[in-house]
Design an enzyme around this catalytic site. Structure first.
Site, mmCIF file in Angstrom:
data_model
loop_
_atom_site.group_PDB
_atom_site.id
_atom_site.type_symbol
_atom_site.label_atom_id
_atom_site.label_comp_id
_atom_site.label_asym_id
_atom_site.label_seq_id
_atom_site.Cartn_x
_atom_site.Cartn_y
_atom_site.Cartn_z
ATOM 1 N N GLY A 56 34.473 17.493 -36.811
ATOM 2 C CA GLY A 56 35.856 17.967 -36.764
ATOM 3 C C GLY A 56 36.019 18.825 -35.528
ATOM 4 O O GLY A 56 35.395 18.582 -34.502
ATOM 5 N N GLU A 57 36.812 19.864 -35.639
ATOM 6 C CA GLU A 57 37.006 20.815 -34.541
ATOM 7 C C GLU A 57 36.266 22.095 -34.906
ATOM 8 O O GLU A 57 36.668 22.821 -35.807
ATOM 9 C CB GLU A 57 38.504 21.072 -34.318
ATOM 10 N N SER A 58 35.166 22.368 -34.205
ATOM 11 C CA SER A 58 34.267 23.456 -34.609
ATOM 12 C C SER A 58 34.946 24.821 -34.612
ATOM 13 O O SER A 58 34.674 25.650 -35.489
ATOM 14 C CB SER A 58 33.030 23.485 -33.704
ATOM 15 N N CYS A 88 27.970 16.672 -35.665
ATOM 16 C CA CYS A 88 28.914 16.981 -34.588
ATOM 17 C C CYS A 88 29.370 18.442 -34.666
ATOM 18 O O CYS A 88 28.592 19.341 -34.350
ATOM 19 C CB CYS A 88 30.083 15.991 -34.618
ATOM 20 N N ARG A 117 29.360 22.620 -26.550
ATOM 21 C CA ARG A 117 30.505 21.891 -27.089
ATOM 22 C C ARG A 117 30.986 20.828 -26.112
ATOM 23 O O ARG A 117 30.913 21.008 -24.904
ATOM 24 C CB ARG A 117 31.692 22.853 -27.345
ATOM 25 N N ILE A 146 31.629 11.298 -30.652
ATOM 26 C CA ILE A 146 33.060 11.579 -30.500
ATOM 27 C C ILE A 146 33.210 13.062 -30.163
ATOM 28 O O ILE A 146 32.991 13.923 -31.011
ATOM 29 C CB ILE A 146 33.838 11.258 -31.794
ATOM 30 N N ARG A 147 33.525 13.354 -28.908
ATOM 31 C CA ARG A 147 33.618 14.751 -28.442
ATOM 32 C C ARG A 147 32.394 15.532 -28.910
ATOM 33 O O ARG A 147 32.485 16.631 -29.462
ATOM 34 C CB ARG A 147 34.905 15.416 -28.952
ATOM 35 N N HIS A 183 27.931 10.773 -35.447
ATOM 36 C CA HIS A 183 28.546 10.551 -36.756
ATOM 37 C C HIS A 183 27.941 9.338 -37.466
ATOM 38 O O HIS A 183 28.493 8.239 -37.392
ATOM 39 C CB HIS A 183 30.054 10.301 -36.592
ATOM 40 N N GLU A 185 28.075 8.701 -40.534
ATOM 41 C CA GLU A 185 29.014 8.299 -41.594
ATOM 42 C C GLU A 185 30.094 7.359 -41.067
ATOM 43 O O GLU A 185 30.708 6.614 -41.831
ATOM 44 C CB GLU A 185 29.643 9.533 -42.255
#
Length: 203
Positions: A56-58, A88, A117, A146-147, A183, A185
């Site tokens: 997600g967005e850490s 992530c 990051r 992803i990022r 990821h 998953e």
């Protein structure tokens, strides 16, 4: 371990569900036979046999986990032995040190790593690659980035599970804590979740 042992029963796994792709982890772990619950409140931590921190967005995850009062009891439980897997943003949350974080961003400080990051750029720079990971079997792991972050430094107690061809470390384990920059998953790769559940069952 903070939670009540469930030996002989389905392990009770919490997936931090404040932000990010927690639904995908819930589905993956449920398919592997775990009893999976969303984790949103501090009192839920002590009921768990293991915990997953999703991508997600850490920085948002950090703020929300502190605002909801989950961060401190979660960090205490992990230090006490609660098996944990972070992907992530979850890897960033677990790490002791972070570079290129936003102002005031904190971590749970339970994994002796320094992570950077967005090490590979923006969402548009997402990529997939097969990464050899002998600890997880002969077949390489199909990794979706992803990022994603990358592990820039790690302590002597940290085992490297996987690295890119250029040597950048993207999967690690330290005792009861596993973390990957990618990821599984999303790719339908279940070996990390299986390794995590093995930790849960042996704890």
């Amino acid at each position: 371990m903070a939670g009540s042992p469930t030996s002989g029963a389905r392990p009770r796994i919490g997936v931090l569900a404040l932000q990010g792709d927690f639904r995908e982890h819930i589905a993956s772990l449920t398919e592997l036979g775990a009893h999976v619950v969303p984790l949103r409140r501090p009192e839920e931590v002590e009921t768990l046999d293991g915990v997953v921190i999703p991508g997600g967005e850490s920085s948002v995850m950090d703020k929300l986990s502190r605002a909801f009062g989950v961060a401190e009891p979660l960090a205490d439980a992990i230090r006490a032995g609660l098996p944990t897997y972070g992907t992530c943003a979850g890897m960033i949350m677990l790490s002791s040190r972070i570079t290129e974080g936003i102002a005031g961003q904190q971590t749970l400080d339970v994994l002796d790593t320094t992570v950077r990051r967005n090490a590979f750029g923006s969402q548009n720079d997402s990529f997939e690659i097969d990464v050899p990971m002998p600890a997880l079997g002969d077949a390489p792991v199909h990794a979706v980035f992803i990022r994603a972050p990358v592990v820039e430094e790690h302590g002597p107690g940290v085992e490297v599970l996987g690295a890119l061809p250029d040597g950048q470390v993207v999967a690690v384990q330290q005792g009861n804590v596993i973390a990957s920059a990618f990821h599984p998953e999303v790719a339908g790769e279940d070996r990390f979740h299986r390794r995590f559940l093995d930790l849960v069952r042996s704890a």
